[in-house]
Write a protein that holds these residues in place. Structure first.
Motif, short mmCIF file in Angstrom:
data_model
loop_
_atom_site.label_atom_id
_atom_site.label_comp_id
_atom_site.label_asym_id
_atom_site.label_seq_id
_atom_site.Cartn_x
_atom_site.Cartn_y
_atom_site.Cartn_z
N ARG A 153 -1.58 -23.96 -5.45
CA ARG A 153 -2.18 -24.36 -6.73
C ARG A 153 -3.58 -23.77 -6.88
O ARG A 153 -3.96 -23.30 -7.95
CB ARG A 153 -2.24 -25.88 -6.84
N PHE A 154 -4.34 -23.78 -5.79
CA PHE A 154 -5.68 -23.20 -5.81
C PHE A 154 -5.62 -21.69 -6.02
O PHE A 154 -6.45 -21.12 -6.75
CB PHE A 154 -6.40 -23.53 -4.50
N ALA A 155 -4.63 -21.04 -5.39
CA ALA A 155 -4.48 -19.58 -5.51
C ALA A 155 -4.22 -19.17 -6.96
O ALA A 155 -4.70 -18.12 -7.40
CB ALA A 155 -3.35 -19.10 -4.62
N GLN A 156 -3.49 -19.97 -7.70
CA GLN A 156 -3.15 -19.61 -9.07
C GLN A 156 -4.37 -19.56 -9.98
O GLN A 156 -4.31 -18.97 -11.06
CB GLN A 156 -2.13 -20.61 -9.63
N ARG A 157 -5.48 -20.14 -9.54
CA ARG A 157 -6.69 -20.14 -10.36
C ARG A 157 -7.68 -19.04 -9.95
O ARG A 157 -8.79 -18.98 -10.47
CB ARG A 157 -7.39 -21.51 -10.27
N GLN A 158 -7.26 -18.20 -9.00
CA GLN A 158 -8.15 -17.15 -8.50
C GLN A 158 -7.84 -15.81 -9.14
O GLN A 158 -6.80 -15.62 -9.79
CB GLN A 158 -8.01 -17.03 -6.97
N ILE A 159 -8.76 -14.84 -8.96
CA ILE A 159 -8.54 -13.49 -9.45
C ILE A 159 -7.59 -12.76 -8.50
O ILE A 159 -7.23 -13.28 -7.44
CB ILE A 159 -9.87 -12.72 -9.58
N ARG A 160 -7.22 -11.54 -8.85
CA ARG A 160 -6.12 -10.85 -8.16
C ARG A 160 -6.29 -10.74 -6.65
O ARG A 160 -5.39 -11.08 -5.90
CB ARG A 160 -5.96 -9.45 -8.76
N ARG A 161 -7.45 -10.29 -6.17
CA ARG A 161 -7.62 -10.06 -4.74
C ARG A 161 -7.50 -11.37 -3.96
O ARG A 161 -6.78 -11.45 -2.97
CB ARG A 161 -8.96 -9.40 -4.48
N GLU A 162 -8.25 -12.39 -4.39
CA GLU A 162 -8.23 -13.68 -3.69
C GLU A 162 -6.86 -14.35 -3.85
O GLU A 162 -6.38 -15.00 -2.93
CB GLU A 162 -9.32 -14.60 -4.23
N LYS A 163 -6.25 -14.17 -5.00
CA LYS A 163 -4.94 -14.76 -5.24
C LYS A 163 -3.90 -14.16 -4.29
O LYS A 163 -3.10 -14.87 -3.70
CB LYS A 163 -4.52 -14.53 -6.69
N ALA A 164 -3.92 -12.83 -4.15
CA ALA A 164 -2.98 -12.16 -3.25
C ALA A 164 -3.19 -12.63 -1.81
O ALA A 164 -2.22 -12.85 -1.07
CB ALA A 164 -3.15 -10.65 -3.35
N LEU A 165 -4.44 -12.77 -1.40
CA LEU A 165 -4.75 -13.21 -0.04
C LEU A 165 -4.21 -14.61 0.22
O LEU A 165 -3.53 -14.86 1.22
CB LEU A 165 -6.26 -13.18 0.19
N LEU A 166 -4.50 -15.55 -0.70
CA LEU A 166 -4.08 -16.94 -0.51
C LEU A 166 -2.56 -17.09 -0.56
O LEU A 166 -1.97 -17.82 0.23
CB LEU A 166 -4.74 -17.82 -1.57
N LEU A 167 -1.93 -16.38 -1.50
CA LEU A 167 -0.47 -16.45 -1.57
C LEU A 167 0.16 -15.79 -0.34
O LEU A 167 1.24 -16.19 0.09
CB LEU A 167 0.03 -15.77 -2.85
N GLY A 168 -0.52 -14.80 0.22
CA GLY A 168 -0.04 -14.20 1.46
C GLY A 168 -0.07 -15.21 2.60
O GLY A 168 0.86 -15.26 3.43
N ILE A 169 -1.12 -16.03 2.65
CA ILE A 169 -1.20 -17.08 3.68
C ILE A 169 -0.07 -18.09 3.51
O ILE A 169 0.59 -18.48 4.48
CB ILE A 169 -2.56 -17.80 3.59
N VAL A 170 0.17 -18.50 2.25
CA VAL A 170 1.25 -19.46 1.98
C VAL A 170 2.59 -18.86 2.37
O VAL A 170 3.42 -19.53 3.01
CB VAL A 170 1.26 -19.86 0.49
N THR A 171 2.80 -17.59 2.03
CA THR A 171 4.07 -16.93 2.38
C THR A 171 4.28 -16.89 3.89
O THR A 171 5.35 -17.26 4.39
CB THR A 171 4.06 -15.48 1.85
N GLY A 172 3.27 -16.46 4.62
CA GLY A 172 3.38 -16.39 6.07
C GLY A 172 3.63 -17.75 6.69
O GLY A 172 4.45 -17.88 7.61
N ALA A 173 2.94 -18.77 6.19
CA ALA A 173 3.12 -20.13 6.72
C ALA A 173 4.54 -20.63 6.47
O ALA A 173 5.16 -21.24 7.35
CB ALA A 173 2.10 -21.07 6.09
N LEU A 174 5.06 -20.36 5.26
CA LEU A 174 6.44 -20.76 4.96
C LEU A 174 7.42 -20.09 5.91
O LEU A 174 8.34 -20.75 6.43
CB LEU A 174 6.77 -20.40 3.52
N PHE A 175 7.22 -18.81 6.16
CA PHE A 175 8.12 -18.11 7.08
C PHE A 175 7.89 -18.54 8.53
O PHE A 175 8.77 -18.37 9.37
CB PHE A 175 7.99 -16.61 6.90
N GLY A 176 6.70 -19.07 8.83
CA GLY A 176 6.48 -19.67 10.14
C GLY A 176 7.37 -20.89 10.34
O GLY A 176 7.98 -21.07 11.40
N TYR A 177 7.45 -21.72 9.29
CA TYR A 177 8.37 -22.87 9.33
C TYR A 177 9.82 -22.39 9.42
O TYR A 177 10.63 -22.97 10.16
CB TYR A 177 8.18 -23.74 8.10
#
Length: 284
Positions: A153-177
């Motif tokens: 939710r926080f990532a969706q309010r960020q600009i492109r660079r920060e948004k990509a970084l945060l969504l990348g963290i979420v993606t990696g964490a999901l695949f960790g699970y």
């Protein structure tokens, strides 16, 4: 049959196929329209492309190889090897871009390989309980769910660079699970057969996690350059998987000395740094 050698070989094959799928799907995300129409949705645009399905099919094949690897070895062996998918992503991406891999990239790739080798060979991980009771899972599922939803939710309010970084963290964490649930899935199938797959919650958790991870990954690719999202997802996946394998599955490294743990710590740090550097240098 437990065999770390076979686990490493299948994990390497998985890393190669995952790398190709990653490059293809990011290329499609870069070409997505941004005109505000319905077809400008990253995920809707992607699934309308035959090449996306080819890339996704390759990624699924890579995941299947990962599952086979988990059938032979521990998560603590397979996950570090999967990080080497970045090494395969670099030459594939360079070929698409029509450029050469630099000497610096080769150095960091060598350091990444050495770090993974130390974690696997020095650590000599011991298996745990791949199908722990639900009570042991609940804290990890609740905390992880709250953190990842809040981060998305926080990532969706960020600009492109920060948004990509945060969504990348979420993606990696999901695949960790997903990685940890995959280990449970393999154990359920081996000991209970096909029927047991449909009667255990881990199967449905695995499907949900993989689906969400694929969708969020496509949005992270669309949010900015791959160098902004790939390091985050490549590093957060093994960190989350390592943590869950220790806390939930009970897997352990066979290291008992201070010097041994020091080498393990340095190897983990080298893996993180080299992954970030390679991702940012090699993929645009």
């Amino acid at each position: 049959m437990h065999s770390n050698l076979l686990a490493v070989l299948f994990a390497l094959a998985s890393a190669l196929t995952i790398a190709w799928g990653t490059v293809v799907r990011h290329r499609i995300a870069e070409e997505a329209p941004a005109d505000g129409s319905l077809r400008s949705s990253p995920f809707l645009n992607a699934i309308s492309r035959p090449l996306w399905w080819a890339g996704t099919g390759t990624a699924l094949l890579g995941y299947g190889l990962q599952v086979v690897a988990l059938g032979f070895g521990t998560l603590l062996v397979v996950q570090p090897v999967l990080v080497l998918s970045l090494m395969f992503t670099l030459p594939l991406s360079a070929r698409y871009d029509g450029r050469r891999i630099s000497t610096s990239e080769m150095f960091w790739a060598g350091l990444l390989t050495a770090a993974v080798a130390v974690l696997v060979l020095l650590g000599r991980p011991l298996p745990g309980d791949p199908q722990p009771p639900l009570e042991r899972w609940l804290p990890a599922l609740i905390v992880g769910g709250v953190v990842l939803v809040s981060l998305e939710r926080f990532a969706q309010r960020q600009i492109r660079r920060e948004k990509a970084l945060l969504l990348g963290i979420v993606t990696g964490a999901l695949f960790g699970y997903v990685a940890v649930l995959s280990k449970a899935f393999v154990d359920i199938f081996i000991h209970g057969g096909v029927w047991a797959i449909f009667t255990n919650w881990e199967t449905y958790g695995l499907i949900l996690g993989a689906t969400l991870g694929t969708i969020v990954q496509q949005y992270s690719f669309n949010a900015g350059a791959l160098k902004n999202s790939l390091p985050a997802m490549t590093i957060s996946e093994p960190i989350v998987a390592f943590s869950l394998s220790y806390l939930v599955l009970g897997e352990k490294f066979q290291v008992s000395t201070i010097s041994g743990w020091a080498f393990m710590g340095l190897a983990l740090l080298a893996m993180i740094i080299s992954t970030v550097v390679l991702s940012r240098k090699g993929v645009g």
